[in-house]
Design a protein around this motif. Structure first.
Motif, short mmCIF file in Angstrom:
data_model
loop_
_atom_site.label_atom_id
_atom_site.label_comp_id
_atom_site.label_asym_id
_atom_site.label_seq_id
_atom_site.Cartn_x
_atom_site.Cartn_y
_atom_site.Cartn_z
N ALA A 12 -8.56 -10.87 -5.76
CA ALA A 12 -9.62 -10.73 -4.76
C ALA A 12 -9.07 -10.50 -3.35
N ARG A 13 -8.08 -11.29 -2.96
CA ARG A 13 -7.58 -11.19 -1.58
C ARG A 13 -6.73 -9.95 -1.34
N GLN A 14 -6.27 -9.34 -2.42
CA GLN A 14 -5.46 -8.13 -2.29
C GLN A 14 -6.24 -6.86 -2.68
N TYR A 15 -7.48 -7.04 -3.14
CA TYR A 15 -8.19 -5.91 -3.75
C TYR A 15 -8.38 -4.74 -2.79
N ASP A 16 -8.88 -5.00 -1.60
CA ASP A 16 -9.13 -3.91 -0.65
C ASP A 16 -7.83 -3.21 -0.29
N VAL A 22 -3.80 3.02 -3.27
CA VAL A 22 -3.88 4.05 -4.31
C VAL A 22 -4.83 5.19 -3.91
N PHE A 23 -5.99 4.84 -3.37
CA PHE A 23 -7.04 5.84 -3.14
C PHE A 23 -7.31 6.13 -1.68
N TYR A 24 -6.47 5.59 -0.79
CA TYR A 24 -6.70 5.68 0.64
C TYR A 24 -8.09 5.13 0.93
N ARG A 25 -9.02 5.91 1.46
CA ARG A 25 -10.36 5.39 1.75
C ARG A 25 -11.43 5.98 0.85
N SER A 26 -11.02 6.55 -0.27
CA SER A 26 -11.99 7.25 -1.13
C SER A 26 -13.02 6.31 -1.74
N MET A 164 -4.85 1.93 -14.52
CA MET A 164 -5.81 1.01 -13.91
C MET A 164 -6.35 0.01 -14.93
N TYR A 165 -6.73 0.53 -16.08
CA TYR A 165 -7.29 -0.36 -17.10
C TYR A 165 -6.24 -1.35 -17.62
N THR A 166 -5.02 -0.90 -17.75
CA THR A 166 -3.95 -1.79 -18.19
C THR A 166 -3.74 -2.92 -17.18
N PHE A 167 -3.72 -2.57 -15.91
CA PHE A 167 -3.51 -3.55 -14.84
C PHE A 167 -4.65 -4.57 -14.79
N TYR A 200 -11.73 12.12 -4.05
CA TYR A 200 -10.41 11.98 -4.68
C TYR A 200 -10.23 12.99 -5.82
N PHE A 201 -10.42 14.26 -5.48
CA PHE A 201 -10.23 15.36 -6.42
C PHE A 201 -11.12 15.25 -7.66
N GLY A 202 -12.34 14.74 -7.43
CA GLY A 202 -13.31 14.64 -8.51
C GLY A 202 -13.21 13.40 -9.36
N PHE A 203 -12.33 12.47 -8.99
CA PHE A 203 -12.10 11.27 -9.79
C PHE A 203 -13.10 10.15 -9.47
N ILE A 204 -13.77 10.27 -8.34
CA ILE A 204 -14.73 9.26 -7.90
C ILE A 204 -16.05 9.94 -7.59
#
Length: 213
Positions: A12-16, A22-26, A164-167, A200-204
């Motif tokens: 939680a404290r590291q999530y943002d 990884v995604f900058y501000r996407s 992502m899913y593995t993590f 993000y190149f169509g990923f989001i």
């Protein structure tokens, strides 16, 4: 003791910070593009709001008059969210998995920021209809999540999604291991798309839906 599924307490404290690494501000921008659709004086349900930064951005647009229900499974995320500046809006914090939340009222707006990617289809669909029933006729559903098309998406997106899913399965006990296409649920509910944009190149994807009146 059985670990609770889909709980982000450990990160939680590291999530943002991790998301921006990884995604900058996407991820943030995908949600921000939807906030302009929130009408003044609305009753808003936020399902899985994370650290609560979105509350401050909503409050920058509406200094008062909003009645927000903030449902979050992570106790640490709730604590972080309660420290946010909500100005003169009213926020009720509900520490529950969204599937265990029973709305006591109907909402003008529902926001699901990166919620459904946590769930397997057998659980995502009932949660969708649970929220659908809580949304007023003609109400708005603001939806942001990852997007992957097996035929069109790029190879690195498949690899990133798997990573992502593995993590998150390791640290947060995420139940899903692949994305479920929620568009089929919105089609069944006869929702109208009033805004759609990709990041993000169509990923989001970022979509504003209107429920039939």
């Amino acid at each position: 003791m059985t670990r609770q599924k889909n709980n982000y307490d450990k990160v939680a404290r590291q999530y943002d910070w991790l998301s921006k690494l990884v995604f900058y501000r996407s991820l943030e921008n995908a949600q921000l593009s939807l906030l302009k659709f929130i009408p003044a004086g609305s009753r808003v349900l936020i399902a899985g709001g994370g650290t609560g930064w979105i509350l401050e951005r909503i409050s920058q647009l509406h200094h008062n008059g909003l009645f927000i229900t903030y449902v979050e499974i992570s106790g640490t995320m709730i604590l972080l969210s309660q420290k946010r500046n909500i100005k003169e809006n009213s926020v009720e914090f509900v520490h529950l998995p969204i599937e265990d939340f029973t709305p006591e009222q109907d909402y003008d707006v529902i926001i699901t920021p990166f919620l459904f990617d946590n769930f397997i289809p057998e659980r995502a669909q009932p949660i969708f209809w649970q929220l659908h029933d809580a949304l007023k006729k003609g109400g708005l559903w603001l939806f942001a999540d990852f997007y992957y098309d097996k035929e069109k998406s790029r190879w690195w997106q498949r690899l990133l999604l798997k990573t992502m899913y593995t993590f998150f399965r390791l640290f947060c006990n995420i139940e899903a291991d692949s994305l479920f296409d929620m568009s089929s649920c919105f089609e069944q509910g006869k929702y109208t798309v009033i805004h759609k944009r990709f990041y993000y190149f169509g990923f989001i994807q970022s979509i504003a839906y209107s429920k039939p009146a």
